[in-house]
Design a protein around this motif. Sequence first.
Motif, PDB file in Angstrom:
ATOM      1  N   THR A  42      -1.791 -49.091  20.943  1.00 28.36           N
ATOM      2  CA  THR A  42      -0.683 -47.912  21.076  1.00 28.36           C
ATOM      3  C   THR A  42      -1.095 -46.998  22.378  1.00 28.36           C
ATOM      4  O   THR A  42      -0.082 -46.702  22.854  1.00 28.36           O
ATOM      5  N   GLN A  62       6.070 -40.484  22.540  1.00 30.32           N
ATOM      6  CA  GLN A  62       5.661 -40.907  24.035  1.00 30.32           C
ATOM      7  C   GLN A  62       6.478 -39.955  25.016  1.00 30.32           C
ATOM      8  O   GLN A  62       5.934 -39.773  25.922  1.00 30.32           O
ATOM      9  N   LEU A  65       7.811 -41.900  16.987  1.00 29.67           N
ATOM     10  CA  LEU A  65       6.904 -42.759  17.913  1.00 29.67           C
ATOM     11  C   LEU A  65       7.584 -42.665  19.271  1.00 29.67           C
ATOM     12  O   LEU A  65       6.785 -42.202  20.123  1.00 29.67           O
ATOM     13  N   ALA A 122       0.468 -40.190  17.761  1.00 27.20           N
ATOM     14  CA  ALA A 122       0.978 -41.335  17.697  1.00 27.20           C
ATOM     15  C   ALA A 122       0.253 -42.721  17.055  1.00 27.20           C
ATOM     16  O   ALA A 122       0.661 -43.469  16.751  1.00 27.20           O
ATOM     17  N   LEU A 165       0.258 -42.413  13.306  1.00 21.65           N
ATOM     18  CA  LEU A 165       1.453 -43.343  13.108  1.00 21.65           C
ATOM     19  C   LEU A 165       1.832 -44.813  13.103  1.00 21.65           C
ATOM     20  O   LEU A 165       2.081 -45.443  12.129  1.00 21.65           O
ATOM     21  N   VAL A 166       1.284 -45.168  14.057  1.00 22.94           N
ATOM     22  CA  VAL A 166       1.376 -46.688  14.232  1.00 22.94           C
ATOM     23  C   VAL A 166       0.388 -47.321  13.390  1.00 22.94           C
ATOM     24  O   VAL A 166       0.962 -48.282  12.780  1.00 22.94           O
ATOM     25  N   TYR A 208      10.929 -43.045  11.375  1.00 20.21           N
ATOM     26  CA  TYR A 208       9.756 -43.619  11.841  1.00 20.21           C
ATOM     27  C   TYR A 208       9.729 -43.895  13.492  1.00 20.21           C
ATOM     28  O   TYR A 208       8.795 -43.303  14.069  1.00 20.21           O
ATOM     29  N   MET A 237       6.915 -47.887  24.541  1.00 24.30           N
ATOM     30  CA  MET A 237       7.069 -47.832  23.076  1.00 24.30           C
ATOM     31  C   MET A 237       8.386 -48.535  22.681  1.00 24.30           C
ATOM     32  O   MET A 237       8.496 -49.060  21.604  1.00 24.30           O
TER      33      MET A 237
END
Length: 486
Positions: free
Chosen positions: A270, A417, A413, A436, A439-440, A409, A279
């Motif tokens: 990520t 970014q 993300l 980030a 979350l990934v 979701y 992203m």
Amino acid sequence: MRFFFPAYQTREIIASLCFFIFSVWAIISQQWLWMLVPFAILLVPVMIQAAIQHTEKLFWLLMILLPLSTELNITPQLGIDFPDEIVMLLLTGMALLYWWHKPMQFPLTVWKHPLFFWLIIHVCWIAITAAYAIEPLPAIKFLLAKIWYIVPFVLLPVIWVNSISGMQKLAKTLLWPMAFVIVITFFRHATEAFSFESINRHLFPFFRNHVNYASMLVCLLAVLSCAWYLCPKQSVQRKWLFIALLLGLLALVFAYSRGAWLALIAGVCTILVIQKRQMVTFILLAVVAVLVSTAWLVTDKQYFQFAPDHDKTVFHTDFSQHLSATVALKDVSNAERFYRWVAGARMLADKPITGFGPSSFYLHYRPYTVKRFETWVSNNPEHSTVHNYFLLTALEQGIIGLIIFCTLYFFMLMRLQKIYHQLHSYFYRAVTMTVAVILVMIGVINFISDMIETDKIGSLFWLCMGMVMILDGKVKEERASLVSSQ
């Protein structure tokens, strides 16, 4: 009242009457617990007043309790995470009452953010699916729980974590309790030579199993890495943080969770994805891969190729054998996933719009299972669900519910970014990248599990949403500061 009893306060008179009445009733009914009611009547207002005066302390207490809380079953159907969920309820009630009386005090950072709009849609759609749910009571409990997760972890952080010192305090209140759990687990696990078979029983009472433990651990390792990265070079504190990071990685290895290991790899990737501004491409490739593989599996019932051999899918007590069985598709946990995924997909096909209703999978998936995918653990004594949160959302809230959740979701993300490349602050850029990464990792974990509704991972997921709103506000602050300096 004061006319007849001038020497006494009204409150004291009412308390005396209550004590007398309930004491008499306790003697008559021979239920002595009734005598505690007057004390509760006196104590509850005092506790509420104290909680209102120290709401911020209650918020930080909640953060400390997250890694330390345990699951408590009140009835076979009703459970609660104790004591953190009690604190969530208390914080939610106080916040909603406060904003009801003073709506202008609702944080503008939240009110004006596009994520809040999608969050309202998400909750409203859950309410609609609860109205159509086959099992209304679990669905209503799910809806209420969603609210008491969102308020403490999305809305309140905007008030108390909206600074560098607040974010540092948040990291400390999460990491220190988790460090305590890791140390306790290490000592317990060492007594059995860190065996794969014994890991689950050494996590009691903090975690249900090694998957929950490893999932929270890998997410908090990202926080620890951020703290190490931001610490001044050559400082003693940085060296200690590096040692803590190595110990955390060792704990992750001994947690024996393949999903958490995969999430760690995805988290590292990520960093490169966000730095290269890829992203959107990353999300599109992931969505296309899922759709294409699903279409291929459904075509001519190709998924039957993955039907397990009932007698050869076993739980291995040796981890090397466990990994070998995973690669050979003979591991019982993966075989059981196929069993439930097939059932979940068939449930979705049956009710694609509103789904079966929140918290309904376990109660209704049996008729949709396929015998060829059955394993020797398919009796499901833990009452666990489909082991894929995205599929679980679709079958319980319909395709629309899945689209709303995925929009939330993916929007987070993509927004992170954008925030990362707009911010100038070294500190806030590092925090943005950390959010980030977490979350990934949560997305990867929930593709093979379903933990958004748990206190360990659900809290971090919603906390990340609150952080997106805070960091978006920091971008605006930097712009305003730049304009004023010119």
